[in-house]
Design a protein around this motif. Structure first.
Motif, PDB file in Angstrom:
ATOM      1  N   LYS A 139       4.950   3.099  21.012  1.00  0.00           N
ATOM      2  CA  LYS A 139       5.624   3.763  19.738  1.00  0.00           C
ATOM      3  C   LYS A 139       3.436   3.915  19.434  1.00  0.00           C
ATOM      4  O   LYS A 139       3.670   3.513  18.871  1.00  0.00           O
ATOM      5  CB  LYS A 139       6.524   3.905  19.312  1.00  0.00           C
ATOM      6  N   PHE A 140       3.571   5.201  19.061  1.00  0.00           N
ATOM      7  CA  PHE A 140       2.242   6.019  18.497  1.00  0.00           C
ATOM      8  C   PHE A 140       2.334   6.284  17.275  1.00  0.00           C
ATOM      9  O   PHE A 140       3.939   6.355  16.529  1.00  0.00           O
ATOM     10  CB  PHE A 140       1.880   7.330  19.231  1.00  0.00           C
ATOM     11  N   VAL A 141       1.843   5.643  15.846  1.00  0.00           N
ATOM     12  CA  VAL A 141       2.716   5.997  14.736  1.00  0.00           C
ATOM     13  C   VAL A 141       1.260   6.338  13.935  1.00  0.00           C
ATOM     14  O   VAL A 141       0.110   5.708  14.352  1.00  0.00           O
ATOM     15  CB  VAL A 141       2.802   4.084  13.966  1.00  0.00           C
ATOM     16  N   LYS A 142       1.584   6.918  13.588  1.00  0.00           N
ATOM     17  CA  LYS A 142       0.407   7.861  12.105  1.00  0.00           C
ATOM     18  C   LYS A 142       0.749   6.763  10.845  1.00  0.00           C
ATOM     19  O   LYS A 142       1.616   7.685   9.872  1.00  0.00           O
ATOM     20  CB  LYS A 142      -0.106   9.422  12.096  1.00  0.00           C
ATOM     21  N   ALA A 143      -0.765   5.933  10.359  1.00  0.00           N
ATOM     22  CA  ALA A 143      -0.536   5.301   8.887  1.00  0.00           C
ATOM     23  C   ALA A 143      -2.084   4.728   8.452  1.00  0.00           C
ATOM     24  O   ALA A 143      -3.420   5.048   9.750  1.00  0.00           O
ATOM     25  CB  ALA A 143       0.323   4.329   8.962  1.00  0.00           C
ATOM     26  N   SER A 144      -2.807   4.570   7.845  1.00  0.00           N
ATOM     27  CA  SER A 144      -3.647   4.720   7.495  1.00  0.00           C
ATOM     28  C   SER A 144      -4.018   3.442   6.309  1.00  0.00           C
ATOM     29  O   SER A 144      -3.583   4.169   5.185  1.00  0.00           O
ATOM     30  CB  SER A 144      -4.605   5.391   7.008  1.00  0.00           C
ATOM     31  N   GLY A 145      -4.779   2.594   5.777  1.00  0.00           N
ATOM     32  CA  GLY A 145      -5.378   1.599   5.071  1.00  0.00           C
ATOM     33  C   GLY A 145      -4.209   0.690   4.349  1.00  0.00           C
ATOM     34  O   GLY A 145      -4.177  -0.053   4.259  1.00  0.00           O
ATOM     35  N   GLY A 146      -3.587   0.419   5.372  1.00  0.00           N
ATOM     36  CA  GLY A 146      -2.329  -0.713   5.429  1.00  0.00           C
ATOM     37  C   GLY A 146      -2.236  -1.628   5.109  1.00  0.00           C
ATOM     38  O   GLY A 146      -1.796  -2.841   4.030  1.00  0.00           O
ATOM     39  N   CYS A 147      -3.489  -2.515   6.039  1.00  0.00           N
ATOM     40  CA  CYS A 147      -3.944  -4.257   5.871  1.00  0.00           C
ATOM     41  C   CYS A 147      -4.259  -4.021   4.378  1.00  0.00           C
ATOM     42  O   CYS A 147      -4.819  -5.752   4.243  1.00  0.00           O
ATOM     43  CB  CYS A 147      -4.911  -4.525   6.719  1.00  0.00           C
ATOM     44  N   SER A 148      -5.175  -3.049   4.415  1.00  0.00           N
ATOM     45  CA  SER A 148      -6.477  -3.318   2.717  1.00  0.00           C
ATOM     46  C   SER A 148      -5.362  -2.909   1.460  1.00  0.00           C
ATOM     47  O   SER A 148      -6.678  -2.869   0.146  1.00  0.00           O
ATOM     48  CB  SER A 148      -7.587  -2.651   2.870  1.00  0.00           C
ATOM     49  N   ALA A 149      -4.225  -2.345   1.586  1.00  0.00           N
ATOM     50  CA  ALA A 149      -4.058  -1.463   0.765  1.00  0.00           C
ATOM     51  C   ALA A 149      -3.369  -2.128  -0.424  1.00  0.00           C
ATOM     52  O   ALA A 149      -2.785  -4.107  -0.537  1.00  0.00           O
ATOM     53  CB  ALA A 149      -2.228  -0.960   0.291  1.00  0.00           C
ATOM     54  N   PRO A 150      -3.525  -2.236  -1.767  1.00  0.00           N
ATOM     55  CA  PRO A 150      -3.471  -3.645  -3.051  1.00  0.00           C
ATOM     56  C   PRO A 150      -2.295  -3.893  -3.044  1.00  0.00           C
ATOM     57  O   PRO A 150      -1.491  -3.060  -3.099  1.00  0.00           O
ATOM     58  CB  PRO A 150      -4.512  -3.111  -4.304  1.00  0.00           C
ATOM     59  N   MET A 151      -1.915  -5.079  -4.148  1.00  0.00           N
ATOM     60  CA  MET A 151      -0.406  -5.177  -4.434  1.00  0.00           C
ATOM     61  C   MET A 151       0.156  -4.626  -5.786  1.00  0.00           C
ATOM     62  O   MET A 151       1.069  -4.585  -5.776  1.00  0.00           O
ATOM     63  CB  MET A 151       0.214  -6.721  -4.521  1.00  0.00           C
ATOM     64  N   GLY A 152      -0.859  -4.128  -6.166  1.00  0.00           N
ATOM     65  CA  GLY A 152      -0.408  -3.840  -7.912  1.00  0.00           C
ATOM     66  C   GLY A 152      -0.328  -4.601  -9.159  1.00  0.00           C
ATOM     67  O   GLY A 152       0.776  -4.275  -9.863  1.00  0.00           O
ATOM     68  N   MET A 153      -0.933  -5.801  -8.770  1.00  0.00           N
ATOM     69  CA  MET A 153      -0.689  -6.935  -9.924  1.00  0.00           C
ATOM     70  C   MET A 153      -1.205  -7.798  -8.720  1.00  0.00           C
ATOM     71  O   MET A 153      -2.020  -8.248  -8.396  1.00  0.00           O
ATOM     72  CB  MET A 153       0.980  -7.224  -9.547  1.00  0.00           C
ATOM     73  N   SER A 154      -1.557  -8.910 -10.000  1.00  0.00           N
ATOM     74  CA  SER A 154      -2.609 -10.006  -9.643  1.00  0.00           C
ATOM     75  C   SER A 154      -2.158 -10.976  -8.677  1.00  0.00           C
ATOM     76  O   SER A 154      -1.233 -10.502  -8.393  1.00  0.00           O
ATOM     77  CB  SER A 154      -3.182 -10.952 -11.393  1.00  0.00           C
ATOM     78  N   ASP A 155      -2.989 -11.709  -8.106  1.00  0.00           N
ATOM     79  CA  ASP A 155      -3.112 -12.307  -7.189  1.00  0.00           C
ATOM     80  C   ASP A 155      -1.922 -13.110  -7.778  1.00  0.00           C
ATOM     81  O   ASP A 155      -1.026 -14.017  -6.784  1.00  0.00           O
ATOM     82  CB  ASP A 155      -4.254 -13.223  -6.788  1.00  0.00           C
ATOM     83  N   GLU A 156      -2.078 -14.282  -8.713  1.00  0.00           N
ATOM     84  CA  GLU A 156      -1.102 -15.107  -9.356  1.00  0.00           C
ATOM     85  C   GLU A 156       0.614 -14.852  -9.705  1.00  0.00           C
ATOM     86  O   GLU A 156       0.857 -14.892  -9.279  1.00  0.00           O
ATOM     87  CB  GLU A 156      -1.735 -15.164 -10.729  1.00  0.00           C
ATOM     88  N   GLU A 157      -0.140 -13.273  -9.979  1.00  0.00           N
ATOM     89  CA  GLU A 157       1.813 -12.751 -10.013  1.00  0.00           C
ATOM     90  C   GLU A 157       2.243 -12.586  -8.733  1.00  0.00           C
ATOM     91  O   GLU A 157       3.659 -12.694  -8.664  1.00  0.00           O
ATOM     92  CB  GLU A 157       1.761 -11.425 -10.739  1.00  0.00           C
ATOM     93  N   ALA A 158       1.499 -12.560  -7.811  1.00  0.00           N
ATOM     94  CA  ALA A 158       2.220 -12.088  -6.832  1.00  0.00           C
ATOM     95  C   ALA A 158       2.247 -13.020  -5.599  1.00  0.00           C
ATOM     96  O   ALA A 158       3.671 -13.081  -4.774  1.00  0.00           O
ATOM     97  CB  ALA A 158       1.121 -11.450  -5.079  1.00  0.00           C
ATOM     98  N   LEU A 159       2.048 -14.535  -6.536  1.00  0.00           N
ATOM     99  CA  LEU A 159       2.232 -15.468  -5.676  1.00  0.00           C
ATOM    100  C   LEU A 159       3.600 -15.913  -6.469  1.00  0.00           C
ATOM    101  O   LEU A 159       3.615 -16.873  -5.837  1.00  0.00           O
ATOM    102  CB  LEU A 159       1.120 -16.377  -5.208  1.00  0.00           C
TER     103      LEU A 159
END
Length: 281
Positions: free
Chosen positions: A151-171
């Motif tokens: 299946k062909f999917v159009k998308a861009s930047g998904g692997c580098s998209a930030p979490m929107g919070m600090s690394d500590e919060e994300a963990l």
């Protein structure tokens, strides 16, 4: 465990994590073309040939429209959370499935092996997609043959998209799990949805405070059993979205408890047991 060979990403290893620098995309000495939305169909076909050879060697892969099907949005609303549904209408023939996102930095997204407690008719999960790409699903039958759907999917930047919070919060709370069940009825398979809290850092995300790249930390192994019998085992990589959600089927005779063991590439390990409702208990 999914393994990868060095690619062009190794040129930036001081900024990116070592995990990102390893990819199955180039075992061919750099012959694959750089991914992009303007790539021709012929270029995408050649890239898939390179990737397939790196994963499956010289094993033949046949196209199919019956053994496995891929449902994905033609254009992703959120490249970091792209829903993928893999459907296996002839489920009794299926031993395992391989999910490959061709133009991701690490294309081999997941390898799922089914056990006797599984109903392998459908699997749903969320992935990251970094560029306009073909998404390949390869079904491995019990007699060892391989069949592919795309299946062909159009998308861009998904692997580098930030979490929107600090690394500590994300963990915070990493490894916490929940599971929901939908009963299939007497003698019919039931459906379960597993939710795991984990940021699944890709190694491509920039810390918005330090401006450094967050080292890759992602769930790379997941085992689900029902009363000691395997439902499925999954090897994953950076293409699996943060806070993974996986929807899967349980065989009609699968009994509880449902045990989940998850581990990540930084030696994190978590396990939890769930009691399904009704007669499965």
């Amino acid at each position: 465990m999914i393994t990868h060979e060095p690619t062009r990403a190794s040129r930036t290893r001081r900024s990116f994590s070592a995990a990102l620098c390893l990819s199955a995309v180039l075992l061919t000495g750099g012959s694959a073309l750089a991914a992009g939305s303007s790539d021709s169909d012929a270029e995408r076909v050649e890239r898939w040939k390179d990737i397939a050879k790196s994963i499956f060697g010289d094993r033949a892969i046949e196209a199919t429209d019956t053994l496995i099907k891929v449902d994905a949005p033609p254009r992703a609303l959120d490249a970091a959370l792209v829903p993928i549904t893999l459907m296996m209408p002839e489920k009794d023939r299926i031993a395992a499935i391989h999910l490959v996102i061709d133009d991701n930095p690490s294309p081999y997204a997941a390898h799922i092996t089914f056990g006797p407690a599984a109903d392998p008719s459908e699997v749903k999960l969320r992935v990251r997609i970094n560029n306009y790409t073909n998404v390949h699903a390869v079904a491995e039958t019990k007699d060892g043959k391989l069949y592919e759907a795309v299946k062909f999917v159009k998308a861009s930047g998904g692997c580098s998209a930030p979490m929107g919070m600090s690394d500590e919060e994300a963990l915070k709370g990493a490894g916490d799990m929940r599971m929901k069940f939908a009963e299939g009825g007497q003698g019919k398979p039931s459906e379960a949805t597993l939710m795991i809290r984990h940021p699944n850092f890709s190694g491509m995300q920039m810390n918005q405070i330090t401006r450094d790249y967050t080292p890759a930390r992602y769930i790379n192994k997941l085992d689900v059993t029902a009363n000691g019998k395997l439902v499925f085992s999954m090897n994953g990589d950076i293409s699996i979205a943060s806070n993974p959600v996986i929807n899967f089927g349980l065989a009609p005779d699968a009994k509880g408890p449902i045990k989940v063991v998850a581990s990540d590439n930084q030696q994190g390990r978590w396990e939890h047991s769930f009691n399904p409702p009704g007669p499965s208990n």
